[in-house]
Design a protein around this motif. Structure first.
Motif, PDB file in Angstrom:
ATOM      1  N   THR A 172      25.004 -30.354  -6.203  1.00 44.55           N
ATOM      2  CA  THR A 172      23.882 -29.589  -6.710  1.00 44.55           C
ATOM      3  C   THR A 172      22.777 -29.519  -5.666  1.00 44.55           C
ATOM      4  N   ASN A 225      15.946 -28.041  -6.820  1.00 40.13           N
ATOM      5  CA  ASN A 225      16.043 -28.266  -8.264  1.00 40.13           C
ATOM      6  C   ASN A 225      14.991 -29.290  -8.688  1.00 40.13           C
ATOM      7  N   ILE A 226      13.963 -28.858  -9.409  1.00 39.93           N
ATOM      8  CA  ILE A 226      12.860 -29.751  -9.761  1.00 39.93           C
ATOM      9  C   ILE A 226      13.282 -30.803 -10.782  1.00 39.93           C
ATOM     10  N   ASN A 227      14.444 -30.620 -11.389  1.00 41.35           N
ATOM     11  CA  ASN A 227      14.935 -31.632 -12.322  1.00 41.35           C
ATOM     12  C   ASN A 227      15.516 -32.846 -11.596  1.00 41.35           C
ATOM     13  N   VAL A 228      15.740 -32.695 -10.301  1.00 40.80           N
ATOM     14  CA  VAL A 228      16.186 -33.832  -9.493  1.00 40.80           C
ATOM     15  C   VAL A 228      14.953 -34.624  -9.084  1.00 40.80           C
ATOM     16  N   MET A 229      14.861 -35.822  -9.595  1.00 42.02           N
ATOM     17  CA  MET A 229      13.653 -36.631  -9.432  1.00 42.02           C
ATOM     18  C   MET A 229      13.687 -37.452  -8.133  1.00 42.02           C
ATOM     19  N   ARG A 250      18.668 -37.183 -11.920  1.00 39.92           N
ATOM     20  CA  ARG A 250      18.322 -35.873 -12.453  1.00 39.92           C
ATOM     21  C   ARG A 250      18.048 -35.998 -13.932  1.00 39.92           C
ATOM     22  N   ASN A 251      16.901 -35.514 -14.342  1.00 44.08           N
ATOM     23  CA  ASN A 251      16.515 -35.601 -15.758  1.00 44.08           C
ATOM     24  C   ASN A 251      16.640 -37.030 -16.280  1.00 44.08           C
ATOM     25  N   TYR A 252      16.204 -37.994 -15.457  1.00 46.48           N
ATOM     26  CA  TYR A 252      16.183 -39.408 -15.812  1.00 46.48           C
ATOM     27  C   TYR A 252      17.571 -40.007 -15.953  1.00 46.48           C
TER      28      TYR A 252
END
Length: 118
Positions: free
Chosen positions: A26, A31-35, A102-104
């Motif tokens: 990915t 991708n802002i969901n990747v923290m 990603r997304n916790y």
């Protein structure tokens, strides 16, 4: 689902260098969901420990034993994270795991063995 494929481990003499690679399935930067992303390691009989991680909004963090010797970097076009390891020591021997959050949720690679021995 995020798939991570690591490579670059092996046997190296003390003082030597290795570069580990982790190819992600990915876009880890756009991708802002990747923290965050990074590297962990687990030596025989020990718990998995942080080596180097990048956290969006917080920057890069290195474990004390590897500061000044290891460098984490990335190739945005290839969605690949690297760990450059210099001045390797026998105590760096471990299985190294790539991680993406990603997304916790934490995603892990299969691990790559690094052995530092003469």
């Amino acid at each position: 689902q995020v798939q991570l494929v690591e490579s670059g481990g092996g046997l190296v003499q003390p003082g030597g260098s290795l570069r580990l690679s982790c190819a992600a399935s990915t876009d880890i930067v756009g991708n802002i969901n990747v923290m965050g992303w990074g590297w962990y390691r687990q030596a025989p009989g020990k718990q998995r420990e942080l080596v180097a991680v990048f956290t969006r909004g917080a920057g890069t963090n290195y474990a004390e034993p590897v500061k000044g010797r290891f460098t984490i970097s990335r190739d945005n076009l290839k969605n690949t994270v690297y760990l450059q390891m210099n001045s390797l020591k026998p105590e760096d021997t471990a299985v190294y795991y790539c991680n993406v959050r990603r997304n916790y949720f934490d995603y892990w690679g299969q691990g790559t063995q690094v052995t530092v021995s003469s």
